[in-house]
Every structure is written in C-alpha cells, then in structure tokens.
Design a protein around this motif. Structure first.
Motif, PDB file in Angstrom:
ATOM      1  N   ASP A  18     -13.991  20.281  38.639  1.00  0.00           N
ATOM      2  CA  ASP A  18     -13.600  20.252  37.223  1.00  0.00           C
ATOM      3  C   ASP A  18     -14.754  19.800  36.334  1.00  0.00           C
ATOM      4  O   ASP A  18     -14.970  20.359  35.243  1.00  0.00           O
ATOM      5  N   LEU A  19     -15.480  18.772  36.779  1.00  0.00           N
ATOM      6  CA  LEU A  19     -16.587  18.271  35.971  1.00  0.00           C
ATOM      7  C   LEU A  19     -17.704  19.291  35.897  1.00  0.00           C
ATOM      8  O   LEU A  19     -18.312  19.490  34.832  1.00  0.00           O
ATOM      9  N   MET A  20     -17.955  19.978  37.013  1.00  0.00           N
ATOM     10  CA  MET A  20     -18.994  21.008  37.018  1.00  0.00           C
ATOM     11  C   MET A  20     -18.598  22.156  36.090  1.00  0.00           C
ATOM     12  O   MET A  20     -19.431  22.669  35.329  1.00  0.00           O
ATOM     13  N   ASN A  21     -17.331  22.545  36.123  1.00  0.00           N
ATOM     14  CA  ASN A  21     -16.866  23.599  35.208  1.00  0.00           C
ATOM     15  C   ASN A  21     -16.960  23.148  33.751  1.00  0.00           C
ATOM     16  O   ASN A  21     -17.335  23.932  32.867  1.00  0.00           O
ATOM     17  N   HIS A  22     -16.629  21.880  33.494  1.00  0.00           N
ATOM     18  CA  HIS A  22     -16.752  21.336  32.134  1.00  0.00           C
ATOM     19  C   HIS A  22     -18.201  21.391  31.669  1.00  0.00           C
ATOM     20  O   HIS A  22     -18.500  21.868  30.559  1.00  0.00           O
ATOM     21  N   LEU A  23     -19.115  20.917  32.504  1.00  0.00           N
ATOM     22  CA  LEU A  23     -20.526  20.896  32.119  1.00  0.00           C
ATOM     23  C   LEU A  23     -21.062  22.311  31.944  1.00  0.00           C
ATOM     24  O   LEU A  23     -21.824  22.582  31.005  1.00  0.00           O
ATOM     25  N   PHE A  24     -20.653  23.220  32.808  1.00  0.00           N
ATOM     26  CA  PHE A  24     -21.053  24.630  32.697  1.00  0.00           C
ATOM     27  C   PHE A  24     -20.599  25.177  31.338  1.00  0.00           C
ATOM     28  O   PHE A  24     -21.378  25.841  30.624  1.00  0.00           O
ATOM     29  N   HIS A  25     -19.360  24.894  30.964  1.00  0.00           N
ATOM     30  CA  HIS A  25     -18.810  25.383  29.697  1.00  0.00           C
ATOM     31  C   HIS A  25     -19.575  24.799  28.511  1.00  0.00           C
ATOM     32  O   HIS A  25     -19.898  25.515  27.547  1.00  0.00           O
ATOM     33  N   VAL A  26     -19.885  23.518  28.580  1.00  0.00           N
ATOM     34  CA  VAL A  26     -20.652  22.857  27.519  1.00  0.00           C
ATOM     35  C   VAL A  26     -22.023  23.519  27.366  1.00  0.00           C
ATOM     36  O   VAL A  26     -22.464  23.832  26.251  1.00  0.00           O
ATOM     37  N   VAL A  27     -22.695  23.741  28.489  1.00  0.00           N
ATOM     38  CA  VAL A  27     -24.040  24.335  28.446  1.00  0.00           C
ATOM     39  C   VAL A  27     -24.009  25.726  27.812  1.00  0.00           C
ATOM     40  O   VAL A  27     -24.903  26.077  27.031  1.00  0.00           O
ATOM     41  N   ALA A  69     -18.666  27.654  18.393  1.00  0.00           N
ATOM     42  CA  ALA A  69     -18.422  27.482  19.821  1.00  0.00           C
ATOM     43  C   ALA A  69     -16.925  27.591  20.075  1.00  0.00           C
ATOM     44  O   ALA A  69     -16.116  27.392  19.182  1.00  0.00           O
ATOM     45  N   ASP A  70     -16.572  27.905  21.329  1.00  0.00           N
ATOM     46  CA  ASP A  70     -15.163  28.049  21.695  1.00  0.00           C
ATOM     47  C   ASP A  70     -14.800  26.996  22.740  1.00  0.00           C
ATOM     48  O   ASP A  70     -15.098  27.150  23.924  1.00  0.00           O
ATOM     49  N   PHE A  71     -14.164  25.925  22.272  1.00  0.00           N
ATOM     50  CA  PHE A  71     -13.688  24.889  23.180  1.00  0.00           C
ATOM     51  C   PHE A  71     -12.152  24.853  23.207  1.00  0.00           C
ATOM     52  O   PHE A  71     -11.554  23.882  23.636  1.00  0.00           O
ATOM     53  N   GLY A  72     -11.529  25.928  22.733  1.00  0.00           N
ATOM     54  CA  GLY A  72     -10.071  26.004  22.752  1.00  0.00           C
ATOM     55  C   GLY A  72      -9.579  26.558  24.086  1.00  0.00           C
ATOM     56  O   GLY A  72     -10.271  27.326  24.753  1.00  0.00           O
ATOM     57  N   GLY A  73      -8.392  26.162  24.466  1.00  0.00           N
ATOM     58  CA  GLY A  73      -7.803  26.705  25.687  1.00  0.00           C
ATOM     59  C   GLY A  73      -8.386  26.101  26.954  1.00  0.00           C
ATOM     60  O   GLY A  73      -9.108  25.107  26.921  1.00  0.00           O
ATOM     61  N   ALA A  74      -8.080  26.743  28.061  1.00  0.00           N
ATOM     62  CA  ALA A  74      -8.502  26.227  29.367  1.00  0.00           C
ATOM     63  C   ALA A  74      -9.995  26.458  29.579  1.00  0.00           C
ATOM     64  O   ALA A  74     -10.558  27.462  29.131  1.00  0.00           O
ATOM     65  N   THR A  75     -10.617  25.522  30.272  1.00  0.00           N
ATOM     66  CA  THR A  75     -12.028  25.674  30.638  1.00  0.00           C
ATOM     67  C   THR A  75     -12.149  26.742  31.719  1.00  0.00           C
ATOM     68  O   THR A  75     -11.432  26.686  32.722  1.00  0.00           O
ATOM     69  N   PRO A  76     -13.031  27.724  31.535  1.00  0.00           N
ATOM     70  CA  PRO A  76     -13.169  28.783  32.548  1.00  0.00           C
ATOM     71  C   PRO A  76     -13.610  28.212  33.900  1.00  0.00           C
ATOM     72  O   PRO A  76     -14.390  27.261  33.956  1.00  0.00           O
ATOM     73  N   ASP A  77     -13.109  28.803  34.976  1.00  0.00           N
ATOM     74  CA  ASP A  77     -13.544  28.410  36.318  1.00  0.00           C
ATOM     75  C   ASP A  77     -14.755  29.249  36.702  1.00  0.00           C
ATOM     76  O   ASP A  77     -14.635  30.310  37.310  1.00  0.00           O
ATOM     77  N   ARG A  78     -15.920  28.764  36.310  1.00  0.00           N
ATOM     78  CA  ARG A  78     -17.153  29.502  36.589  1.00  0.00           C
ATOM     79  C   ARG A  78     -17.593  29.352  38.037  1.00  0.00           C
ATOM     80  O   ARG A  78     -18.383  30.151  38.533  1.00  0.00           O
ATOM     81  N   LEU A  79     -17.085  28.338  38.720  1.00  0.00           N
ATOM     82  CA  LEU A  79     -17.451  28.159  40.121  1.00  0.00           C
ATOM     83  C   LEU A  79     -16.713  29.146  41.016  1.00  0.00           C
ATOM     84  O   LEU A  79     -17.148  29.428  42.131  1.00  0.00           O
TER      85      LEU A  79
END
Length: 197
Positions: free
Chosen positions: A43-52, A64-74
């Motif tokens: 979850d933290l890695m996905n959060h940081l990925f989204h922030v970057v 920027a788009d911080f609405g909704g669920a954080t994408p699962d980039r992993l």
C-alpha cells in the motif's frame, strides 16, 4: 528552501537514496507492516508511486488527481521497481524545468516551492519507512546534497506541521536525544520514532 537549490536538484538527491531501497524490496515483504500504521509495504509503495506520478502534473501547473482509490501499480507486472525508477526520473525532470518552482500550483493554490517540498518529503520519509519495513538501511547522511535536502525538509515540516497534524498526516512529534542527527530530528517531527525497529 534554499534558492540556490531547485526542487529538481533536491529531488535528484532524494531519488538517489530512495531507489536502492525500492529496488531492494523483496516480494515476500509486500504485506509487512510499515511505520505508517494505515499502510503495509504494498500500500505504501502504491501510495508513493501515485504521488511521484501526480506531482509531475503539479510541477507543470496542471491538476493532479488524488480522488478515488490509489491505483495498484505493483499489480501490473514484476517490473514495478524499474517503472517506479522511470517515473521518479520524470519527476526530477518535471521539477527541474524552468518555472517549476515559481508561482502557485494545485487545487489548494499553494506556492509551487511548498508543493515541491511536499513531494520531496514523501520521497524521503517514505523511503525510510520502506527501508525500516523491509530490513534495509536508509543512507540518510551519505552523499552530496543530503544536508540541503534535510535542511529544506525541516523548514517545510515546521511550516506544514500544524495543518498536517490536524489532518492526521503527521503524528505528534517524538522526543529525541540531544545528540540526534538532523535526519532523526526530521523523522521525529513527522511523528516517527527514528530508533524503533
């Protein structure tokens, strides 16, 4: 933030510390807890990925788009570490562009330098979180420019802390001994215990 160092300069230093940690995350530790109580490593890695990714938009004065669920980039393939490295390189480039540090940006219409300090903080502190969660060392005191990053972040945390604590982004400050390093003080000011294992 020291005007002789752009946000891009500081992010390049932070990225050099963060990427070895990200590349060193074992797959079997993705469900491990982190110093951020609400996040496991995935979850933290996905959060940081989204922030970057999203803060590249903010550097260009786009929304920027911080609405909704954080994408699962992993979950998009085993090469997520290198995809993160590529996005981090794009982040550094975006904040190194002429004018990135000038004016205001984001939905909250904040000074661009303050917004840049926010992503610098995430890249620095969450890399430490990930290192701590996966049994790695975070080389906080090593390398050229590290002191400038920590100094800029301590100044930013002093400015942002009251609002961040009221929103639950930072915890209450943790006491540190007189001999604590500047980086340990930074962690403590965000509510982290730099000595906990």
């Amino acid at each position: 933030m020291n005007s002789t160092h752009t946000t891009g300069d500081l992010l390049a230093v932070a990225a050099a510390h963060a990427l070895p940690v990200v590349r060193g995350i074992p797959e079997d530790r993705l469900a491990a807890p982190t110093p951020c109580a609400e996040y496991d490593v995935r979850d933290l890695m996905n959060h940081l990925f989204h922030v970057v990714v999203q803060f590249q938009e903010l550097a260009a004065k786009r929304n920027a788009d911080f609405g909704g669920a954080t994408p699962d980039r992993l979950g998009r393939g085993a090469d997520w570490r290198e995809r993160f490295a590529a996005e981090t390189e794009k982040l550094v480039t975006a904040w190194s562009a002429p004018g990135a540090d000038e004016g205001r940006t984001g939905a909250m219409d904040m000074p661009a330098r303050t917004v840049g300090a926010m992503v610098l903080l995430d890249l620095t502190v969450h890399a430490w979180d990930l290192a701590r969660a996966t049994g790695q060392e975070y080389a906080a005191g090593a390398g050229a420019g590290t002191g400038e990053v920590v100094g800029a972040l301590r100044a930013a945390v002093a400015e942002l802390a009251p609002t961040a604590r009221s929103m639950g982004v930072f915890g209450e400050p943790v006491p540190v001994p007189a001999g604590a390093t500047e980086f340990e003080r930074l962690l403590a000011e965000t509510g982290r215990d730099p000595y906990a294992h």
